[in-house]
Write an enzyme that holds these catalytic residues in place. Structure first.
Site, PDB file in Angstrom:
ATOM      1  N   CYS A 171      39.230  38.934  53.720  1.00 52.66           N
ATOM      2  CA  CYS A 171      38.608  39.283  52.442  1.00 52.66           C
ATOM      3  C   CYS A 171      39.093  40.657  51.987  1.00 52.66           C
ATOM      4  CB  CYS A 171      37.089  39.283  52.613  1.00 52.66           C
ATOM      5  SG  CYS A 171      36.177  39.708  51.116  1.00 52.66           S
ATOM      6  N   SER A 222      37.440  42.897  50.693  1.00 56.96           N
ATOM      7  CA  SER A 222      36.479  43.931  51.076  1.00 56.96           C
ATOM      8  C   SER A 222      36.845  44.553  52.419  1.00 56.96           C
ATOM      9  CB  SER A 222      35.069  43.336  51.148  1.00 56.96           C
ATOM     10  OG  SER A 222      34.676  42.828  49.893  1.00 56.96           O
ATOM     11  N   HIS A 230      39.411  47.189  51.829  1.00 56.74           N
ATOM     12  CA  HIS A 230      38.866  48.451  51.300  1.00 56.74           C
ATOM     13  C   HIS A 230      38.487  49.397  52.440  1.00 56.74           C
ATOM     14  CE1 HIS A 230      38.913  47.744  47.055  1.00 56.74           C
ATOM     15  NE2 HIS A 230      38.105  46.698  47.100  1.00 56.74           N
ATOM     16  N   HIS A 278      34.026  39.703  58.125  1.00 57.66           N
ATOM     17  CA  HIS A 278      32.642  39.366  57.779  1.00 57.66           C
ATOM     18  C   HIS A 278      32.504  37.996  57.120  1.00 57.66           C
ATOM     19  CE1 HIS A 278      34.427  41.026  54.132  1.00 57.66           C
ATOM     20  NE2 HIS A 278      33.544  40.312  53.473  1.00 57.66           N
ATOM     21  N   CYS A 307      31.376  34.601  52.240  1.00 58.39           N
ATOM     22  CA  CYS A 307      31.492  35.806  51.414  1.00 58.39           C
ATOM     23  C   CYS A 307      32.083  35.491  50.046  1.00 58.39           C
ATOM     24  CB  CYS A 307      32.329  36.871  52.111  1.00 58.39           C
ATOM     25  SG  CYS A 307      32.514  38.376  51.108  1.00 58.39           S
TER      26      CYS A 307
END
Length: 362
Positions: A38, A40, A43, A59, A163
C-alpha cells in the site's frame, strides 16, 4: 518467521528471522497468507510520516487464525480473516457514538512504540506497525483488529479489502455519502482511487470522472464504473471538469493521491454546495491553500480515515459485493510477488507501473 524489517527511512527493507510471541488475553495469532503493498506503507518508509524504528511494516492483509489467547470469543483456529488498522476498543466515546475508526482506547489501539509482540537476537526493540505488521509470515493482533470472512472468498483478493478497497469505497459511501444520481470526480486511479470509482458505481452515482495521467489506469477505470476520463496532461483538470459539466462542477471530489495540488484541485472543481473529501495522506507538515470566497457558496472540504469504516459490517458487505460480481477485485492485482521481492514491488509502485502488488506467503 521471516519478516521484512525497516531499519532506516529511504533504505531497502531487510528480510530477517523474527520470533512472534504467543497470544495473550484477547490476542490472536494469524498465519499471514497475503499482504498488499500500500502507498501508505511507502509514506512511512520514506519518512513522510514518523514511526519508531526498526519496524515490520505492512497493514493490508488476510490470513488464517492459528491460535487464540484467553478471553477471545470472536474467532477460532481455522477462521479466515482480514486485518484492519482501525482496531477498536468498543468502549471509548468515539466507539460508543458510532465512529470506531477514530477510537481513542490506547490499551487496544496502542500508540507507536508501545506494542511488544516480537523478539529477536538484538537489544533494540522491534516495533509493531499500526498494531499489525503484515510483512511477516505471522501476525499477533488484538481480536478487534480482524474481521471474519466467508471461506469461499479468495484470500488473495480479500487482503485488498483490508485497506485499499475499504478506504476508497468507504470514502465515497461512508464519508462523502454519495447518493444515486450525483456527480463524482476521483483524483488518482491507484488502488484506493479504483475502489472509490467502483464504490461510486455501487452507490448509483450518475457520472463518475476518473482523473489520472496514466492511460492504462484510466482504461481500467472505465471497467470499474468511470463514465468520463480526464488526463491532466491534456490540460487543467478543473477546467476539463467544468467544461464537461456546463460550467457547474461536481457534487463530490474524492482526492486519492495525497498531494497539495490535487487537494486544492478537488476543492476547485466543486459545484456550489459540493464536498471535497481528502483520502490521500498529504505529507506531514504540508499546508493546502483554498479560495476563501468559495465557502460563501457552501463548498466543503473534509478528511477521511480508512473510509470512515465500521469494518466488521463494511468488509463482509464488500466480500458479498465481490461474490455477486459488483466489486471487480480481479482486475486490481498487477503483480504477485514473494516476500524476498518486496523492494522490487515498492519500486514498481513508485514508478506507477501497478495498481496493486501483493505478497503471497507459502
Amino acid at each position: 518467521m521471516k519478516a521484512a524489517v525497516l531499519y532506516e527511512v529511504n533504505k531497502p527493507l531487510v528480510i530477517e528471522e523474527v520470533s512472534v510471541n504467543k497470544p495473550g488475553p484477547r490476542e490472536v495469532l494469524i498465519r499471514t497468507k497475503v499482504a498488499g503493498l500500500c502507498h501508505s506503507d511507502l509514506h512511512f518508509m520514506e519518512g513522510l510520516y514518523p514511526w519508531p524504528l526498526p519496524t515490520i511494516p505492512g497493514h493490508e492483509s488476510s490470513g488464517i487464525v492459528e491460535q487464540v489467547g484467553s478471553d477471545v470469543t470472536y474467532v477460532k483456529p481455522g477462521d479466515h480473516v482480514v486485518t484492519c488498522l482501525s482496531v477498536f476498543c468498543g468502549t471509548c466515546d468515539m466507539c460508543t457514538t458510532g465512529r470506531p475508526v477514530l477510537c481513542t482506547g490506547t490499551d487496544v489501539k496502542m500508540m507507536p512504540g508501545v506494542a511488544n509482540r516480537f523478539s529477536w537476537g538484538r537489544k533494540e526493540k522491534l516495533n509493531q506497525f499500526l498494531n499489525l505488521s503484515s510483512f511477516g509470515e505471522q501476525m499477533l493482533v488484538h481480536e478487534n483488529a480482524i474481521v471474519k470472512i466467508k471461506k469461499e472468498m479468495p484470500l488473495d483478493l480479500a487482503a485488498l479489502i483490508g485497506c485499499g478497497v475499504m478506504t476508497g469505497y468507504g470514502a465515497v459511501v461512508n464519508t462523502a455519502g454519495v447518493r444515486a444520481g450525483e456527480t463524482v470526480a476521483v483524483l488518482g486511479c491507484g488502488g484506493v482511487g479504483m475502489a472509490a470509482i467502483n464504490g461510486a458505481k455501487i452507490a448509483g452515482a450518475g457520472r463518475v470522472f476518473a482523473i489520472d495521467t496514466n492511460p492504462a489506469k484510466l482504461q481500467l477505470a472505465t471497467k470499474l464504473g468511470a463514465t468520463d476520463l480526464i488526463n491532466p496532461n491534456d490540460g487543467d483538470p478543473i477546467k476539463q471538469i467544468k467544461d464537461k459539466t456546463n460550467g457547474v462542477g461536481v457534487e463530490h471530489a474524492i482526492e486519492c493521491l495525497g498531494a497539495k495540488i490535487t487537494a486544492e484541485q478537488a476543492f476547485g472543481m466543486l459545484a456550489p454546495g459540493g464536498t471535497a473529501t481528502v483520502v490521500g495522506m498529504i505529507p506531514f507538515g504540508t499546508k493546502i491553500e483554498l479560495h476563501g470566497a468559495d465557502f460563501l457558496r457552501e463548498k466543503r472540504i473534509q478528511g477521511s480515515s480508512m473510509g470512515s469504516n465500521h469494518f466488521r459490517v463494511d468488509m463482509p458487505r464488500l466480500v458479498d459485493f465481490y461474490l455477486k460480481g459488483l466489486l471487480h477485485l480481479d482486475d486490481w492485482v498487477s503483480a504477485r510477488i514473494k516476500l524476498s521481492e518486496i523492494n522490487d514491488g515498492f519500486a514498481a509502485m513508485k514508478a506507477g507501473k501497478v495498481v496493486r502488488s501483493i505478497i503471497e506467503f507459502n
